[in-house]
Scaffold this active site. Structure first.
Site, mmCIF file in Angstrom:
data_model
loop_
_atom_site.group_PDB
_atom_site.id
_atom_site.type_symbol
_atom_site.label_atom_id
_atom_site.label_comp_id
_atom_site.label_asym_id
_atom_site.label_seq_id
_atom_site.Cartn_x
_atom_site.Cartn_y
_atom_site.Cartn_z
ATOM 1 N N PHE A 114 -0.199 16.090 4.594
ATOM 2 C CA PHE A 114 -0.783 15.483 3.402
ATOM 3 C C PHE A 114 0.243 15.511 2.281
ATOM 4 O O PHE A 114 0.736 16.570 1.915
ATOM 5 C CB PHE A 114 -2.067 16.196 2.981
ATOM 6 C CG PHE A 114 -2.828 15.403 1.972
ATOM 7 C CD1 PHE A 114 -3.685 14.394 2.380
ATOM 8 C CD2 PHE A 114 -2.652 15.630 0.619
ATOM 9 C CE1 PHE A 114 -4.363 13.621 1.448
ATOM 10 C CE2 PHE A 114 -3.330 14.860 -0.318
ATOM 11 C CZ PHE A 114 -4.190 13.866 0.106
ATOM 12 N N ASP B 131 -2.227 5.289 7.199
ATOM 13 C CA ASP B 131 -2.685 6.543 7.809
ATOM 14 C C ASP B 131 -3.475 6.173 9.070
ATOM 15 O O ASP B 131 -2.877 5.816 10.076
ATOM 16 C CB ASP B 131 -3.500 7.295 6.758
ATOM 17 C CG ASP B 131 -3.870 8.698 7.176
ATOM 18 O OD1 ASP B 131 -3.119 9.304 7.944
ATOM 19 O OD2 ASP B 131 -4.921 9.200 6.730
ATOM 20 N N ARG C 164 -0.165 11.717 -8.984
ATOM 21 C CA ARG C 164 0.323 10.350 -8.760
ATOM 22 C C ARG C 164 1.621 10.090 -9.523
ATOM 23 O O ARG C 164 2.430 9.266 -9.126
ATOM 24 C CB ARG C 164 -0.725 9.324 -9.232
ATOM 25 C CG ARG C 164 -1.979 9.282 -8.374
ATOM 26 C CD ARG C 164 -2.783 8.032 -8.731
ATOM 27 N NE ARG C 164 -4.159 8.070 -8.244
ATOM 28 C CZ ARG C 164 -4.531 7.712 -7.016
ATOM 29 N NH1 ARG C 164 -3.638 7.334 -6.137
ATOM 30 N NH2 ARG C 164 -5.796 7.746 -6.671
ATOM 31 N N GLU D 241 0.859 -1.194 0.000
ATOM 32 C CA GLU D 241 0.000 0.000 0.000
ATOM 33 C C GLU D 241 0.895 1.244 0.000
ATOM 34 O O GLU D 241 2.061 1.180 0.413
ATOM 35 C CB GLU D 241 -0.924 -0.089 1.234
ATOM 36 C CG GLU D 241 -1.854 1.049 1.507
ATOM 37 C CD GLU D 241 -2.847 1.417 0.412
ATOM 38 O OE1 GLU D 241 -2.427 1.566 -0.739
ATOM 39 O OE2 GLU D 241 -4.025 1.625 0.746
ATOM 40 N N ASP D 242 0.345 2.353 -0.475
ATOM 41 C CA ASP D 242 1.133 3.586 -0.534
ATOM 42 C C ASP D 242 1.422 4.145 0.859
ATOM 43 O O ASP D 242 2.552 4.500 1.170
ATOM 44 C CB ASP D 242 0.446 4.642 -1.419
ATOM 45 C CG ASP D 242 -1.017 4.901 -1.068
ATOM 46 O OD1 ASP D 242 -1.531 4.305 -0.087
ATOM 47 O OD2 ASP D 242 -1.663 5.698 -1.772
HETATM 48 P P1 IMP Z 1 -6.367 4.749 6.066
HETATM 49 O O1 IMP Z 1 -5.043 4.214 6.575
HETATM 50 O O2 IMP Z 1 -7.473 3.746 6.068
HETATM 51 O O3 IMP Z 1 -6.751 6.015 6.766
HETATM 52 O O4 IMP Z 1 -6.281 5.179 4.554
HETATM 53 C C1 IMP Z 1 -5.165 5.123 3.802
HETATM 54 C C2 IMP Z 1 -5.491 5.739 2.467
HETATM 55 O O5 IMP Z 1 -5.760 7.156 2.606
HETATM 56 C C3 IMP Z 1 -4.278 5.648 1.571
HETATM 57 O O6 IMP Z 1 -4.311 4.497 0.793
HETATM 58 C C4 IMP Z 1 -4.394 6.905 0.738
HETATM 59 O O7 IMP Z 1 -5.200 6.665 -0.384
HETATM 60 C C5 IMP Z 1 -5.109 7.898 1.594
HETATM 61 N N1 IMP Z 1 -4.164 8.847 2.226
HETATM 62 C C6 IMP Z 1 -3.865 8.957 3.527
HETATM 63 N N2 IMP Z 1 -2.955 9.920 3.753
HETATM 64 C C7 IMP Z 1 -2.667 10.450 2.528
HETATM 65 C C8 IMP Z 1 -1.765 11.478 2.094
HETATM 66 O O8 IMP Z 1 -1.039 12.150 2.847
HETATM 67 N N3 IMP Z 1 -1.752 11.726 0.753
HETATM 68 C C9 IMP Z 1 -2.520 11.023 -0.139
HETATM 69 N N4 IMP Z 1 -3.356 10.054 0.231
HETATM 70 C C10 IMP Z 1 -3.435 9.764 1.554
HETATM 71 MG MG MG Z 2 -5.145 5.028 -1.729
#
Ligand code: IMP
Ligand code: MG
Length: 175
Positions: A150, A101, A163, A97-98
């Site tokens: 962000f 968060d 992206r 995953e990228d």
């Molecule tokens: P979470 O961990 O379920 O809150 O969500 C993770 C997803 O939120 C990631 O896969 C990203 O798509 C998006 N995301 C969270 N932080 C960022 C950021 O700083 N930049 C871009 N996308 C983010």
């Molecule tokens: Mg994402």
């Protein structure tokens, strides 16, 4: 009209070096195992493409696309916009995953794969924002820990843009 300025936070060279290190650790850990690397679209596609080329093992790959509300469904069965075609019996799974968060998305995805008879399920993320965590989840492999900012680039988007930047950046708006 407001103007957007892109400030580099992690350079192409830093990412390249770190991705090589992660690839080497993954190679070491999964030697002799049947590893399937799963990319979470869309954000993971750049990281995934670079990472798998640093894994020196005969791996297979597959992809999923999570629904954006997926994290709210904590008990449901796997329910993805795009799902895998792999048979996971006897395989070790690495979800790529990228960014980690709040962790809600990855915690849902991990649970879904544990139900698919994989030997093990681990997580690799390029970025980790521990300050924002809400789910009890940790990455087994992570590129960089960042503050609660962000970021975009190297797969990460702001309204689906940026992206394709070859580095990780912060955006600043100027009036
Ligand atoms: P979470 O961990 O379920 O809150 O969500 C993770 C997803 O939120 C990631 O896969 C990203 O798509 C998006 N995301 C969270 N932080 C960022 C950021 O700083 N930049 C871009 N996308 C983010
Ligand atoms: Mg994402």
């Amino acid at each position: 009209m407001s103007e957007v300025k892109v400030n580099t936070l992690i350079s192409t060279e830093e990412i390249e070096k770190r991705v090589s290190e992660l690839g080497a650790s993954i190679t070491e850990h999964y030697r002799g195992k049947d590893l399937c690397v799963i990319g979470v679209l869309n954000g993971a596609y750049v990281f995934m493409a670079d990472l798998v080329r640093k894994i020196d093992l005969p791996i297979t790959i597959d992809f999923i696309r999570a629904k954006s509300y997926v994290g709210k469904d904590t008990t449901g069965d796997p329910n993805f916009l795009l799902d895998t075609t792999t048979d996971f019996e006897g395989k070790d799974v690495l979800i790529v995953e990228d960014i980690l968060d709040t962790g809600i998305t990855l915690s849902y995805i991990t649970r879904s794969f544990l139900k698919r008879n994989a030997n093990s399920v681990a997580i690799a993320v390029l970025l980790d924002k521990p300050a924002r965590r809400r789910a009890d989840i940790k990455a087994d492999y992570r590129g960089f820990e960042i503050e609660d900012r962000f970021v975009v680039g190297y797969g990460l988007d702001y309204n689906e843009k940026y992206r394709n930047l070859p580095f990780v950046a912060e955006l600043s708006m100027y009036e």
